[in-house]
Scaffold this motif. Structure first.
Motif, mmCIF file in Angstrom:
data_model
loop_
_atom_site.group_PDB
_atom_site.id
_atom_site.type_symbol
_atom_site.label_atom_id
_atom_site.label_comp_id
_atom_site.label_asym_id
_atom_site.label_seq_id
_atom_site.Cartn_x
_atom_site.Cartn_y
_atom_site.Cartn_z
ATOM 1 N N ALA A 56 0.818 -1.214 0.000
ATOM 2 C CA ALA A 56 0.000 0.000 0.000
ATOM 3 C C ALA A 56 0.848 1.258 0.000
ATOM 4 O O ALA A 56 0.444 2.301 -0.532
ATOM 5 C CB ALA A 56 -0.943 -0.009 1.202
ATOM 6 N N GLU A 57 2.057 1.166 0.571
ATOM 7 C CA GLU A 57 2.955 2.322 0.630
ATOM 8 C C GLU A 57 3.854 2.424 -0.596
ATOM 9 O O GLU A 57 4.438 3.483 -0.846
ATOM 10 C CB GLU A 57 3.826 2.237 1.885
ATOM 11 C CG GLU A 57 3.057 2.372 3.191
ATOM 12 C CD GLU A 57 3.950 2.236 4.410
ATOM 13 O OE1 GLU A 57 5.148 1.946 4.227
ATOM 14 O OE2 GLU A 57 3.453 2.415 5.529
ATOM 15 N N SER A 58 3.981 1.343 -1.355
ATOM 16 C CA SER A 58 4.965 1.287 -2.434
ATOM 17 C C SER A 58 4.400 1.630 -3.797
ATOM 18 O O SER A 58 5.153 1.719 -4.774
ATOM 19 C CB SER A 58 5.588 -0.117 -2.492
ATOM 20 O OG SER A 58 6.190 -0.461 -1.256
ATOM 21 N N PHE A 59 3.081 1.793 -3.891
ATOM 22 C CA PHE A 59 2.446 2.005 -5.182
ATOM 23 C C PHE A 59 1.544 3.235 -5.157
ATOM 24 O O PHE A 59 0.976 3.580 -4.118
ATOM 25 C CB PHE A 59 1.590 0.789 -5.569
ATOM 26 C CG PHE A 59 2.383 -0.437 -5.927
ATOM 27 C CD1 PHE A 59 2.678 -0.730 -7.254
ATOM 28 C CD2 PHE A 59 2.860 -1.286 -4.935
ATOM 29 C CE1 PHE A 59 3.407 -1.860 -7.589
ATOM 30 C CE2 PHE A 59 3.599 -2.422 -5.263
ATOM 31 C CZ PHE A 59 3.876 -2.708 -6.596
ATOM 32 N N THR A 60 1.409 3.872 -6.310
ATOM 33 C CA THR A 60 0.352 4.854 -6.513
ATOM 34 C C THR A 60 -0.932 4.085 -6.711
ATOM 35 O O THR A 60 -1.070 3.317 -7.677
ATOM 36 C CB THR A 60 0.646 5.714 -7.753
ATOM 37 O OG1 THR A 60 1.865 6.437 -7.548
ATOM 38 C CG2 THR A 60 -0.496 6.682 -8.018
ATOM 39 N N LEU A 61 -1.891 4.241 -5.808
ATOM 40 C CA LEU A 61 -3.084 3.399 -5.781
ATOM 41 C C LEU A 61 -4.293 4.109 -6.378
ATOM 42 O O LEU A 61 -4.423 5.329 -6.279
ATOM 43 C CB LEU A 61 -3.414 2.992 -4.344
ATOM 44 C CG LEU A 61 -2.348 2.194 -3.580
ATOM 45 C CD1 LEU A 61 -2.785 2.009 -2.134
ATOM 46 C CD2 LEU A 61 -2.100 0.843 -4.239
ATOM 47 N N CYS A 62 -5.197 3.309 -6.956
ATOM 48 C CA CYS A 62 -6.452 3.863 -7.462
ATOM 49 C C CYS A 62 -7.573 3.726 -6.448
ATOM 50 O O CYS A 62 -8.682 4.212 -6.674
ATOM 51 C CB CYS A 62 -6.849 3.176 -8.764
ATOM 52 S SG CYS A 62 -7.424 1.485 -8.574
ATOM 53 N N VAL A 63 -7.318 3.051 -5.354
ATOM 54 C CA VAL A 63 -8.287 2.896 -4.274
ATOM 55 C C VAL A 63 -7.632 3.330 -2.972
ATOM 56 O O VAL A 63 -6.412 3.425 -2.882
ATOM 57 C CB VAL A 63 -8.788 1.431 -4.157
ATOM 58 C CG1 VAL A 63 -9.555 1.023 -5.395
ATOM 59 C CG2 VAL A 63 -7.628 0.468 -3.902
ATOM 60 N N ALA A 64 -8.432 3.591 -1.957
ATOM 61 C CA ALA A 64 -7.887 3.973 -0.661
ATOM 62 C C ALA A 64 -7.051 2.824 -0.091
ATOM 63 O O ALA A 64 -7.393 1.651 -0.287
ATOM 64 C CB ALA A 64 -9.010 4.334 0.299
ATOM 65 N N PRO A 65 -5.958 3.128 0.600
ATOM 66 C CA PRO A 65 -5.089 2.072 1.135
ATOM 67 C C PRO A 65 -5.815 1.035 1.978
ATOM 68 O O PRO A 65 -5.448 -0.145 1.971
ATOM 69 C CB PRO A 65 -4.067 2.856 1.964
ATOM 70 C CG PRO A 65 -4.003 4.193 1.310
ATOM 71 C CD PRO A 65 -5.400 4.472 0.846
ATOM 72 N N ASP A 66 -6.859 1.452 2.703
ATOM 73 C CA ASP A 66 -7.559 0.483 3.550
ATOM 74 C C ASP A 66 -8.246 -0.602 2.729
ATOM 75 O O ASP A 66 -8.480 -1.715 3.213
ATOM 76 C CB ASP A 66 -8.579 1.188 4.459
ATOM 77 C CG ASP A 66 -9.716 1.805 3.672
ATOM 78 O OD1 ASP A 66 -9.503 2.862 3.069
ATOM 79 O OD2 ASP A 66 -10.825 1.221 3.683
ATOM 80 N N ARG A 67 -8.565 -0.301 1.455
ATOM 81 C CA ARG A 67 -9.153 -1.332 0.593
ATOM 82 C C ARG A 67 -8.130 -2.423 0.285
ATOM 83 O O ARG A 67 -8.496 -3.588 0.065
ATOM 84 C CB ARG A 67 -9.673 -0.721 -0.715
ATOM 85 C CG ARG A 67 -10.719 0.370 -0.540
ATOM 86 C CD ARG A 67 -11.990 -0.137 0.135
ATOM 87 N NE ARG A 67 -12.688 -1.156 -0.622
ATOM 88 C CZ ARG A 67 -13.603 -0.897 -1.538
ATOM 89 N NH1 ARG A 67 -13.903 0.356 -1.858
ATOM 90 N NH2 ARG A 67 -14.239 -1.881 -2.157
ATOM 91 N N ILE A 68 -6.870 -2.049 0.219
ATOM 92 C CA ILE A 68 -5.797 -3.033 0.002
ATOM 93 C C ILE A 68 -5.556 -3.831 1.274
ATOM 94 O O ILE A 68 -5.418 -5.062 1.244
ATOM 95 C CB ILE A 68 -4.501 -2.331 -0.435
ATOM 96 C CG1 ILE A 68 -4.730 -1.514 -1.707
ATOM 97 C CG2 ILE A 68 -3.367 -3.340 -0.629
ATOM 98 C CD1 ILE A 68 -5.204 -2.321 -2.885
ATOM 99 N N LEU A 69 -5.511 -3.139 2.405
ATOM 100 C CA LEU A 69 -5.232 -3.802 3.677
ATOM 101 C C LEU A 69 -6.312 -4.812 4.045
ATOM 102 O O LEU A 69 -6.027 -5.838 4.661
ATOM 103 C CB LEU A 69 -5.086 -2.751 4.783
ATOM 104 C CG LEU A 69 -3.969 -1.717 4.602
ATOM 105 C CD1 LEU A 69 -3.998 -0.703 5.734
ATOM 106 C CD2 LEU A 69 -2.602 -2.394 4.538
#
Length: 277
Positions: A56-69
């Motif tokens: 979540a910290e290493s990529f430019t995300l298209c969704v909020a980080p909590d969606r990845i977590l």
């Protein structure tokens, strides 16, 4: 309907990478996903949380980080249903479950109604979904063919090639001659990264596998994949590129994807998406 769009590409000219020329980003060979040799391991909850936090910290995300977590995708298990399941996971990630006319919990029976081991591409899967009345509100569903089925997949969707070679060369720090040698690589890069920058996740069919892309960085793409979060595997590709599945996510060298992606599916948002840092 969807397959016709990909077949139509065969009416255009072919393009191929020059032989015996060193290119900065083009990956000349990929390995079918189901033919990889793998080193696998079972993960603890702590290992899953750690990997996801780093991703979540290493990529430019298209969704909020909590969606990845907290990602909990549909697991395709031993079924060859990656096209079908990846579209389901896309709908769940984008909170647009109504695009499919059934609940995700019944996915396996719906998939088996197709009576096949796998789909050739996302187009075939969507056509089968339409045939079986499995599609719901598709007003915002977008399908884009990238390369042809026939003619050795060497006909490309040139309607997407709207960026000039100088701008592509500047964006990706290469020469204009590098861009002109394999233009589809850089146009695909702009397409995918522009969608992600707009907050749009995108299913990509590549290397006989489909998965939902949710982020990018200088070298890799991040995917929400279609298997259980409880294990990891590294796919050996002879050093040509990296493809690692871990904790329900996968990371892959983006230039391999841009070199060989076949078709994509995404959902056009109905309102502006704000991604929290």
């Amino acid at each position: 309907m969807y397959s016709k769009a990909r077949l139509t590409l065969e009416e255009g000219p072919t393009s191929r990478a020059p032989r015996n020329q060193s290119l900065p980003h083009y990956v000349s060979m990929i390995f079918p996903f189901n033919h990889f040799s793998r080193e696998s391991q079972t993960l603890t909850k702590a290992e899953i949380a750690s990997f996801r936090a780093i991703a979540a910290e290493s990529f430019t995300l298209c969704v909020a980080p909590d969606r990845i977590l907290s990602y909990s995708g549909v697991d395709q298990e031993q079924e060859g249903a990656c096209t079908f399941v990846s579209i389901l996971n896309l709908c769940r990630l984008m909170s647009r479950e109504g695009i499919m006319s059934f609940s995700a919990s019944s996915w396996k029976s719906k998939w088996r109604s197709f009576d096949r081991e796998s789909c050739e591409d996302l187009a075939e899967c969507l056509d089968l979904c339409a045939e079986k009345n499995l599609l719901g509100d598709t007003e915002d569903l977008r399908y884009i063919p990238i390369r042809s089925r026939g003619k050795r997949e060497l006909c490309f969707n040139r309607s997407l090639w709207y960026s000039s070679p100088p701008s592509l060369a500047s964006r990706y720090s290469v020469s204009e001659s590098d861009v002109l040698a394999t233009p589809w690589v850089y146009h695909n890069a702009v397409l995918i990264e522009s969608l992600l920058d707009r907050g749009v996740a995108v299913v990509i069919n590549f290397s006989e596998h489909s998965r939902t892309c949710v982020g990018y960085n200088v070298e890799e793409l991040l995917f929400c994949d279609n298997w259980s979060a409880s294990y990891a595997e590294r796919c050996e590709t002879g050093g040509a590129y990296e493809d690692v599945f871990h904790s329900g996510l996968s990371r892959c060298t983006k230039w391999a994807v841009y070199s060989w992606m076949r078709d994509i599916v995404f959902i056009e948002p109905r309102e502006v998406i704000v991604i929290d840092d």
